[in-house]
Design a protein around this motif. Sequence first.
Motif: not given
Length: 466
Positions: A241-245, A254-256, A285-296
């Motif tokens: 994934l390339n979630p920002t721009l 978006p964050e949700r 920008p919203p926090p990275p995906l890695a902030a919500f799934a740090p182990d993944q």
Amino acid sequence: MSQLKAIQDENVALWLPRLAVQGGPRFLQIADALQAAVADGSLKPGDRLPPQRRLAAQLDVDLTTVTRAYDEARRRQLLEGRGARGTYVAAPKVELTAVLDLSMNTPPPPEGVDFDDLLKQGLSQVLMRTDNELLMNYHLGGGSEADRKAGARWLEPMFGHLDARQLVVCPGAQAAIAAAILALTAPGDVILAEPTSYPGLRAAAAQFGRHIIAVEADKHGMVPEMLEEACERHKPGLVYLNPTLQNPTAITMPERRRKAIAGVAKRCNVRIVEDDPYWRLAEAPPPPLAAFAPDQAIYISTLSKCLTPGLRVAFVLLRDPHERERFLGALRAFALMAAPLTAALATQWILDGSADGLLAGVRGEARLRHRMARTILAGRYSGAGDGLHVWLELPAYWTASQLARAADREGIAVTPADAFAMGSASVNAIRISLGSIQDRGRLQAGLHRLSQLLARRPESFGAAVV
């Protein structure tokens, strides 16, 4: 021969300078006079200039002055030597129309930033503060301790404080993506991605014998329910994934949606490669995906897309130490390490604040260029207002490949949607990159020409008959 000499002397007389005492260096006065004579036609291509000794005598200067003047004129491409036959006025160089390159995603040159001075100062500080032996040696641990600490500093806006030991310094994001594929997947494994995505992923997967399967996306990015279904069906090795721009669509997830994707990754126990080169160019920008799934998530942040392409340094956040070692082993198979001198320059700029200053300049210039594109492309503009590119959906009478070919004939390079397709389906669109043309005026001209092209229909381009 006396007649030829008379003609040559007459030609000399037409441009022979009157050397002024206060006119600056005499060799430059002679070179300037030559340039003026070529410009006004007093000297024409193919005219032979007098031997240097004769001209020195006529101007009452020493031979060295004339030699330097001729050398300067050659540097300006005014003269050419023809061996024993002498020195002649050169034919003008054919100035072909330069291509207006809207195809390459590079940061625009920031106004008010003296890049030459920044580079000289940065390298000077590196050489002053670093043992040269270290700069010319192998760094097999994923960067020096200082480089990893600089990486932690660079990622603070995304994650807050980080343990620098969790970071790996790579020679660019493409190397990091390739190493992640090699370390975490096996030949024949599936990698899930959005239907249009970064072409470097497709290239790496093809080389390593992995298969990309596209997962449906909407205006917010990859659809979580479709991701979960694809995970159950294909048992993927990775999700990219390339979630920002996002490249190329310019969508920021978006964050949700990020939280929902992170939840799927946890439930399905699948690893995410989060390629995030534009996060620091985006507006809030919203926090990275890695902030919500740090182990993944494996998080990749490159400097090439937000500072300068020549700074081939990417920071990779890998929290699991065993995974980090596998990643480093894979990286060494083809890239070994980031060049220590380049990494040291990046570290110097990050720690002394130069990187933030350069980033602010790039961000400001990018937003100005987006405003320009929004005005010129009017209702067709669909950018985010920041970042490096615009995703332009085309009117029905153009296909992306048709438009790219027509633009090429107009001296404009754009990238059609099929370059980003991860499956057989592709949208009818092109990506326009706003940073690769250095001069803002030339970018404006290119966008105007592209807008005019979009307003015409392909059938107006008649085939030539020869």
